[in-house]
Design an enzyme around this catalytic site. Structure first.
Site, PDB file in Angstrom:
ATOM      1  N   HIS A   1      78.837  73.878 153.343  1.00  0.00           N
ATOM      2  CA  HIS A   1      78.990  75.097 152.506  1.00  0.00           C
ATOM      3  C   HIS A   1      79.422  76.231 153.395  1.00  0.00           C
ATOM      4  CE1 HIS A   1      74.587  76.334 152.842  1.00  0.00           C
ATOM      5  NE2 HIS A   1      75.256  77.539 152.516  1.00  0.00           N
TER       6      HIS A   1
ATOM      7  N   GLN B   1      69.596  83.640 153.199  1.00  0.00           N
ATOM      8  CA  GLN B   1      70.766  83.908 153.278  1.00  0.00           C
ATOM      9  C   GLN B   1      71.513  84.296 154.511  1.00  0.00           C
ATOM     10  OE1 GLN B   1      69.567  84.127 150.183  1.00  0.00           O
ATOM     11  NE2 GLN B   1      70.876  82.525 149.467  1.00  0.00           N
ATOM     12  N   GLY B   2      72.428  83.345 155.100  1.00  0.00           N
ATOM     13  CA  GLY B   2      72.870  83.962 156.567  1.00  0.00           C
ATOM     14  C   GLY B   2      72.032  82.851 157.638  1.00  0.00           C
ATOM     15  N   ASP B   3      70.904  82.111 157.110  1.00  0.00           N
ATOM     16  CA  ASP B   3      70.765  81.152 157.819  1.00  0.00           C
ATOM     17  C   ASP B   3      71.412  79.757 157.609  1.00  0.00           C
ATOM     18  OD1 ASP B   3      68.451  82.739 159.236  1.00  0.00           O
ATOM     19  OD2 ASP B   3      67.079  82.575 157.442  1.00  0.00           O
ATOM     20  N   SER B   4      72.042  79.695 156.612  1.00  0.00           N
ATOM     21  CA  SER B   4      72.590  78.402 156.324  1.00  0.00           C
ATOM     22  C   SER B   4      73.366  77.837 157.528  1.00  0.00           C
ATOM     23  CB  SER B   4      73.791  78.422 155.262  1.00  0.00           C
ATOM     24  OG  SER B   4      73.039  78.451 154.006  1.00  0.00           O
TER      25      SER B   4
ATOM     26  N   ASP C   1      75.584  68.394 152.988  1.00  0.00           N
ATOM     27  CA  ASP C   1      75.970  69.577 153.493  1.00  0.00           C
ATOM     28  C   ASP C   1      75.877  69.737 154.971  1.00  0.00           C
ATOM     29  OD1 ASP C   1      76.597  72.028 153.383  1.00  0.00           O
ATOM     30  OD2 ASP C   1      74.469  72.790 152.471  1.00  0.00           O
TER      31      ASP C   1
HETATM   32  N1  ARG Z   1      72.464  78.659 151.549  1.00  0.00           N
HETATM   33  C1  ARG Z   1      71.903  79.779 152.296  1.00  0.00           C
HETATM   34  C2  ARG Z   1      73.163  80.420 153.260  1.00  0.00           C
HETATM   35  O1  ARG Z   1      74.411  80.162 152.981  1.00  0.00           O
HETATM   36  C3  ARG Z   1      70.771  79.382 152.894  1.00  0.00           C
HETATM   37  C4  ARG Z   1      69.672  79.327 151.840  1.00  0.00           C
HETATM   38  C5  ARG Z   1      68.342  79.143 152.360  1.00  0.00           C
HETATM   39  N2  ARG Z   1      67.360  79.319 151.277  1.00  0.00           N
HETATM   40  C6  ARG Z   1      66.164  79.037 151.249  1.00  0.00           C
HETATM   41  N3  ARG Z   1      65.442  79.617 150.315  1.00  0.00           N
HETATM   42  N4  ARG Z   1      65.759  78.396 152.165  1.00  0.00           N
HETATM   43  O2  ARG Z   1      72.769  81.210 154.112  1.00  0.00           O
END
Ligand code: ARG
Length: 270
Positions: free
Chosen positions: A80, A214-217, A125
């Site tokens: 993603h 967000q941003g750790d993905s 993913d």
């Molecule tokens: N999808 C997120 C990103 O784009 C990471 C989300 C992780 N969320 C969580 N609650 N662990 O950075």
């Protein structure tokens, strides 16, 4: 479908953060972590600052994601975080530093992206980004090739938001989170069937407080494996908010995809 909505909103938040120079996206209020010099408090959400050199394989990607150095030329990240498979010279990988503003950082452009075949926002993913020149000075992170290490306590790390709705971080943060079984994670109290048990592995505290955000993905979730060496068991994928009660982080279950990842890596030249 709720799960899909979460993933999309998350991707938008990440891209927005990247486009705006990694600043906050407005969202739910969350406890504010102070982060004065040398005194990290909250982060990743509920973490602390990683030491320089502690996780040499950690990669920051310019679209606002994390990654892990899989080989000298390949970065393993989340599907993603990328747009598809093909030539792609637009991504910059930053490596070798906990401080993204450090003058000793290594920056390398991408030249190709391989996104998991069949990726449609539900599971699968993972993606590989090929670097335009190899990075041979940093340790790589081996991936789990079976489910032996898909349990226990994991480390998460990244430059993502330190609070839900918060801004991206200059310094890499880290935290520990416990494994959550598929049955618990999919219980009605948690994700009520939204987690894909084969493709995904959950981690976090039922009480919340510590999580990726967000941003750790795309960044790795890892633990100690054979002979004390670190092994990657997860890729940051999604969650309902960040660090909320009964909403563990959901990670790509790397062991399930290990053969596919290895084949793709070989096809990209290793
Ligand atoms: N999808 C997120 C990103 O784009 C990471 C989300 C992780 N969320 C969580 N609650 N662990 O950075």
């Amino acid at each position: 479908m709720a799960r899909w909505r979460i993933l999309v909103s998350v991707a938008v938040a990440t891209l927005t953060a990247a486009a705006m120079g990694a600043t906050a996206s407005p969202a739910a209020a969350a406890p504010t972590g102070s982060d004065d010099f040398g005194a990290p408090t909250t982060n990743v959400v509920g973490g602390t600052r990683a030491a320089q050199g502690e996780f040499p394989f950690m990669v920051r990607l310019s679209m606002g994601c994390g990654g892990a150095l899989y080989s000298s030329k390949l970065v393993l990240t989340a599907a993603h975080c990328v747009n598809g498979t093909g030539t792609n010279t637009s991504i910059t990988a930053t490596l070798g530093v906990v401080d993204l503003n450090s003058s000793s950082k290594i920056t390398v452009k991408s030249n190709y992206v391989y996104r998991a075949p069949g990726y449609n926002g539900n599971g699968k993913d993972w993606a590989l980004i090929r670097l335009a020149s190899p990075v041979t000075t940093l340790a790589t992170l081996p991936i789990a090739t079976n489910s032996t290490y898909d349990t226990g306590t994991f480390t998460i790390a990244g430059w993502g938001a330190a609070t839900e709705g918060g801004g991206q971080q200059r310094y890499m943060l880290k935290a520990s989170v416990p494994f959550v079984s598929d049955s618990t994670c999919n219980s009605s109290a948690m994700y009520g069937g939204e987690v894909i048990p084969t493709d995904e592995i959950c981690a976090g505290y039922a009480a919340g407080g510590t999580d990726t955000c967000q941003g750790d993905s795309g960044g790795p979730m890892f633990r100690t494996g054979a002979n004390g060496a670190l092994v990657q068991v997860g890729i940051v994928s999604w969650g309902d908010g960040c660090a909320r009660r009964n909403k563990p982080g959901v990670y790509t279950q790397v062991s399930y995809f290990s053969s596919a990842i290895a084949s793709a890596a070989a096809s990209l030249g290793g």
